[in-house]
Design an enzyme around this catalytic site. Sequence first.
Site, PDB file in Angstrom:
ATOM      1  N   TYR A   1       7.811 -23.795  22.050  1.00 55.90           N
ATOM      2  CA  TYR A   1       8.581 -23.007  20.935  1.00 55.90           C
ATOM      3  C   TYR A   1       8.625 -23.807  19.941  1.00 55.90           C
ATOM      4  CZ  TYR A   1      13.028 -25.470  21.937  1.00 55.90           C
ATOM      5  OH  TYR A   1      14.024 -26.318  21.657  1.00 55.90           O
ATOM      6  N   CYS A   2       8.821 -23.352  18.768  1.00 54.64           N
ATOM      7  CA  CYS A   2       8.866 -23.928  17.589  1.00 54.64           C
ATOM      8  C   CYS A   2      10.148 -23.261  16.562  1.00 54.64           C
ATOM      9  CB  CYS A   2       7.720 -24.086  16.747  1.00 54.64           C
ATOM     10  SG  CYS A   2       6.868 -22.523  16.307  1.00 54.64           S
ATOM     11  N   ARG A   3       9.886 -23.159  15.472  1.00 49.89           N
ATOM     12  CA  ARG A   3      10.929 -22.526  14.433  1.00 49.89           C
ATOM     13  C   ARG A   3      10.719 -21.111  14.491  1.00 49.89           C
ATOM     14  NH1 ARG A   3      11.578 -20.564   9.205  1.00 49.89           N
ATOM     15  NH2 ARG A   3       9.529 -20.620   8.935  1.00 49.89           N
TER      16      ARG A   3
ATOM     17  N   GLY B   1       7.423 -19.554  15.972  1.00 44.64           N
ATOM     18  CA  GLY B   1       6.464 -19.028  16.716  1.00 44.64           C
ATOM     19  C   GLY B   1       4.914 -19.450  16.588  1.00 44.64           C
TER      20      GLY B   1
ATOM     21  N   ILE C   1      12.632 -20.210  17.711  1.00 43.31           N
ATOM     22  CA  ILE C   1      13.881 -20.481  17.607  1.00 43.31           C
ATOM     23  C   ILE C   1      14.794 -19.574  16.893  1.00 43.31           C
ATOM     24  CG2 ILE C   1      14.514 -22.577  16.246  1.00 43.31           C
ATOM     25  CD1 ILE C   1      16.036 -23.585  18.540  1.00 43.31           C
TER      26      ILE C   1
END
Length: 283
Positions: free
Chosen positions: A74-76, A78, A103
């Site tokens: 996961y990242c900020r 997607g 997130i």
Amino acid sequence: MTKLACAADEIKTLTPGEVQAVLDKDEKGEFLLLDVRQPEEYEAGHIPGAMLIPLGELEARREELERGKKIIAYCRSGHRGMAAAIALCGLGFKDIHNLEGGILNWRYETIIGMPEARPELVTEAADVKDILMLAIKLEKGSWDFYVAAKEKTTSPQAKEKFQMLADAEDGHMQRLWERAITLLGKGVLPPLEKLKQELKVEHMEGAIEISPALAKVAEKFSDEMGALEIALEKEYMSYDFYKRTSALVGDPDAKTLLQELAVEERNHADILLKRVSEIVRQQ
């Protein structure tokens, strides 16, 4: 025609609810949550239990990832997560997932801070006996915290909640002590009550220092909701600590025990969250 090692349509995209459900049921530690953002982003808030490897470092640090794990990246938002998932497929990893929307789309608990900001109480060489003794010490630290917190608050509801949490830690200590006796043999450890008196600990579960945590008690709450919020913070930090530590140790039985401890902390948090929901509905 040569098939590509991995393609975007082979990546399994999971909603936040699906990821939460997976983490709740992952009693064997089959999944690894991988945060591929930058350290500053991770420190500002990450999903409990997530391992940090920035996207640009993924190839160089791939040996830090267990090949048998099912990875959820996961990242900020997607997009970096999807890039990481494709990169991992190209490196030969299987069962790769990406958190839909990153997130920004996560509506569950997060915690702040870097793992390096807390003492590394477990080494790679730790075995089940080491983990059991550490867990007993950390449970004792949490028990000390809740007993002292009960004395500091003037709220009857908060006093009741801290007593309940202290009792839960006491019961957990009892189970860990019995398991240690089974492994180490009778006579190796003193009776639990004597051990509790002898143990002088500086940290509670989650490797949280007790004194600063206690200082927050007077600052942050005067009612039951405040007590619940402090308890939730501790339980999620504990889950985060045990989950990350399970990826650090080499002994399979120690990994399993740490994963069990992580799941128990998550279950404690779920109980507290239900009570939070009840209070909110009553307002």
